[in-house]
Design an enzyme around this catalytic site. Sequence first.
Site, PDB file in Angstrom:
ATOM      1  N   ASP A  42       4.537  -1.249  -1.032  1.00 47.64           N
ATOM      2  CA  ASP A  42       3.799   0.022  -0.999  1.00 47.64           C
ATOM      3  C   ASP A  42       4.625   1.113  -0.311  1.00 47.64           C
ATOM      4  O   ASP A  42       4.307   2.295  -0.421  1.00 47.64           O
ATOM      5  CB  ASP A  42       2.474  -0.160  -0.234  1.00 47.64           C
ATOM      6  CG  ASP A  42       1.268  -0.156  -1.162  1.00 47.64           C
ATOM      7  OD1 ASP A  42       1.406   0.284  -2.326  1.00 47.64           O
ATOM      8  OD2 ASP A  42       0.186  -0.604  -0.721  1.00 47.64           O
ATOM      9  N   LYS A  99      -3.902  -4.196 -10.542  1.00 47.33           N
ATOM     10  CA  LYS A  99      -2.531  -4.419 -10.058  1.00 47.33           C
ATOM     11  C   LYS A  99      -2.051  -5.832 -10.401  1.00 47.33           C
ATOM     12  O   LYS A  99      -0.946  -6.011 -10.925  1.00 47.33           O
ATOM     13  CB  LYS A  99      -2.466  -4.196  -8.538  1.00 47.33           C
ATOM     14  CG  LYS A  99      -2.557  -2.730  -8.145  1.00 47.33           C
ATOM     15  CD  LYS A  99      -2.763  -2.527  -6.652  1.00 47.33           C
ATOM     16  CE  LYS A  99      -2.949  -1.038  -6.348  1.00 47.33           C
ATOM     17  NZ  LYS A  99      -3.258  -0.756  -4.940  1.00 47.33           N
ATOM     18  N   GLN A 124      -4.562  -3.906   0.566  1.00 51.96           N
ATOM     19  CA  GLN A 124      -5.314  -2.822  -0.075  1.00 51.96           C
ATOM     20  C   GLN A 124      -6.049  -1.995   0.985  1.00 51.96           C
ATOM     21  O   GLN A 124      -6.754  -2.542   1.840  1.00 51.96           O
ATOM     22  CB  GLN A 124      -6.306  -3.407  -1.095  1.00 51.96           C
ATOM     23  CG  GLN A 124      -7.087  -2.377  -1.874  1.00 51.96           C
ATOM     24  CD  GLN A 124      -6.192  -1.528  -2.797  1.00 51.96           C
ATOM     25  OE1 GLN A 124      -5.234  -2.020  -3.393  1.00 51.96           O
ATOM     26  NE2 GLN A 124      -6.509  -0.252  -2.911  1.00 51.96           N
TER      27      GLN A 124
END
Length: 296
Positions: free
Chosen positions: A119, A52, A96
């Site tokens: 997200d 990422k 995460q």
Amino acid sequence: MARNIDGTEISRVMRAEMAQQVAELQAAGVTPGLSVVLVGNNPASQAYVASKTRACETLGMKGQTLNLPEDVSKEELFAVIDRLNSDATVHGILVQLPLPAHLPYKAVLEHIHPDKDVDGFHPQNAGLAFVGDPRAFIPCTPAGILEMLRRENIPTRGKHVVIVGRSLIVSKPLASLLMAPGPDATVTITHRHTPDLAAFTRQADILIVAVGKQNLITADMVKPGVVVIDVGQNRVPDASSARGFKMVGDVDFDAVSQVAEAITPVPGGVGPMTITMLLANTLQAARARVTRSQPS
Ligand code: NAD
């Protein structure tokens, strides 16, 4: 034989488009920035986070990872998120998952400022997405699947989309997006308690599988001409690989390819699209910040 839907190639095109937009923002004095918080040493999470932040940098964005120890307390983690929430150079924040069991992941996700929640997991964004508000950050995997279907000219209007799995991060937002005006699909969601899964999957014009079980979907479970989107990511031992494992999806790729019209491979299908949409959401966050800071 099914056509391969190449998520790597679609991502390459999209990332080139976005690099241009990043350059325009930079010319206006803003470098989009993504901060990823990684708790502990889970090797799969470390690999995802590295890809990422690397993807951010190749586009000219600022990508940084904050590594926190496995035993970090909730208060310490919240303090890190508070600091990122108030840092004007950080436009997107991502924690995460999965988190260690002692950390309440829902409370952690709710601690991220909704304007930086790239997200799309904060309940405020989930709600905005559900009502079709364009200010929402759409979770990256569902957004990537929609973009993939659009760019591959796979029509969804009036089609029967069957989704296997009912997760909050993939399946539920995907169902809501696909049934909305525009995509206009008829959507069926199935899950672990659905009796006779094959009776549903055989009806699919487009079958989307997000479960995490190798070979869950076999050739006899799909109808000829189906489009198959395989979200699953399963590590299986592979002595021929230097890493000792390989990634496979939830679909028996070789057999289902004989029946389907188009199919996403694993790896190289949904995975790269997910990262690409994370970059798109970070860009959206940076643009929204610029717009908010302009005098009205
Ligand atoms: P999850 O792990 O939260 O839940 C799995 C779902 O599968 C549940 O809703 C469960 O009801 C359903 N299920 C379990 N067994 C079933 C069965 N036998 N029949 C039908 N349904 C069954 O789901 P998730 O977080 O959406 O992840 C699913 C998979 O997708 C995992 O392999 C994950 O690694 C992968 N994933 C990939 C990406 C990507 O970018 N490629 C992104 C997110 C998740």
